[in-house]
Design a protein around this motif. Sequence first.
Motif, PDB file in Angstrom:
ATOM      1  N   VAL A  43       0.855  -1.177   0.000  1.00  0.00           N
ATOM      2  CA  VAL A  43       0.000   0.000   0.000  1.00  0.00           C
ATOM      3  C   VAL A  43       0.892   1.228   0.000  1.00  0.00           C
ATOM      4  N   GLY A  45       2.131   4.934   0.804  1.00  0.00           N
ATOM      5  CA  GLY A  45       2.055   5.765   1.994  1.00  0.00           C
ATOM      6  C   GLY A  45       3.068   5.289   3.015  1.00  0.00           C
ATOM      7  N   TRP A  47       4.570   3.949   6.488  1.00  0.00           N
ATOM      8  CA  TRP A  47       4.140   3.080   7.568  1.00  0.00           C
ATOM      9  C   TRP A  47       4.070   3.918   8.836  1.00  0.00           C
ATOM     10  N   ASN A  48       3.046   3.709   9.628  1.00  0.00           N
ATOM     11  CA  ASN A  48       2.907   4.426  10.894  1.00  0.00           C
ATOM     12  C   ASN A  48       2.288   3.484  11.915  1.00  0.00           C
ATOM     13  N   ASP A  49       2.048   3.975  13.119  1.00  0.00           N
ATOM     14  CA  ASP A  49       1.504   3.131  14.183  1.00  0.00           C
ATOM     15  C   ASP A  49       0.095   2.646  13.873  1.00  0.00           C
ATOM     16  N   ARG A  50      -0.616   3.364  13.051  1.00  0.00           N
ATOM     17  CA  ARG A  50      -1.993   2.979  12.734  1.00  0.00           C
ATOM     18  C   ARG A  50      -2.042   1.796  11.759  1.00  0.00           C
ATOM     19  N   ASN A  51      -1.214   1.838  10.698  1.00  0.00           N
ATOM     20  CA  ASN A  51      -1.274   0.756   9.716  1.00  0.00           C
ATOM     21  C   ASN A  51      -0.197  -0.314   9.935  1.00  0.00           C
ATOM     22  N   ASP A  52       0.707  -0.118  10.890  1.00  0.00           N
ATOM     23  CA  ASP A  52       1.728  -1.101  11.227  1.00  0.00           C
ATOM     24  C   ASP A  52       2.008  -1.000  12.728  1.00  0.00           C
ATOM     25  N   PRO A  53       1.058  -1.433  13.557  1.00  0.00           N
ATOM     26  CA  PRO A  53       1.184  -1.192  14.998  1.00  0.00           C
ATOM     27  C   PRO A  53       2.361  -1.900  15.659  1.00  0.00           C
ATOM     28  N   ASN A  55       5.352  -2.640  14.121  1.00  0.00           N
ATOM     29  CA  ASN A  55       6.589  -2.337  13.374  1.00  0.00           C
ATOM     30  C   ASN A  55       7.089  -3.483  12.500  1.00  0.00           C
ATOM     31  N   GLU A  57       6.235  -4.363   9.321  1.00  0.00           N
ATOM     32  CA  GLU A  57       6.514  -3.942   7.948  1.00  0.00           C
ATOM     33  C   GLU A  57       7.671  -2.949   7.893  1.00  0.00           C
ATOM     34  N   ARG A  58       7.755  -2.083   8.859  1.00  0.00           N
ATOM     35  CA  ARG A  58       8.870  -1.117   8.881  1.00  0.00           C
ATOM     36  C   ARG A  58      10.195  -1.829   9.055  1.00  0.00           C
TER      37      ARG A  58
END
Length: 65
Positions: A43, A45, A47-53, A55, A57-58
């Motif tokens: 996707v 955009g 990665w942040n805490d909302r879509n990767d709580p 970590n 994917e990060r």
Amino acid sequence: MHSKKWGDEKKARVDHRKTIGLESVDEQKMKRYNRAEKSSGAVYGAWNDRNDPYNKERDRHAQTF
């Protein structure tokens, strides 16, 4: 009198035409990266805490690059 010598203006136009269509290394890397991400179903955009709580994917992304 006609001379076969090229003027600076004519040389500049020819040099400019030679660079048309060339890409920088950064542009090539960005296209390659975007193509790989699109094919993997990623996707767009950040990665942040909302879509990767957790970590996951990060961390995976950091390991690949």
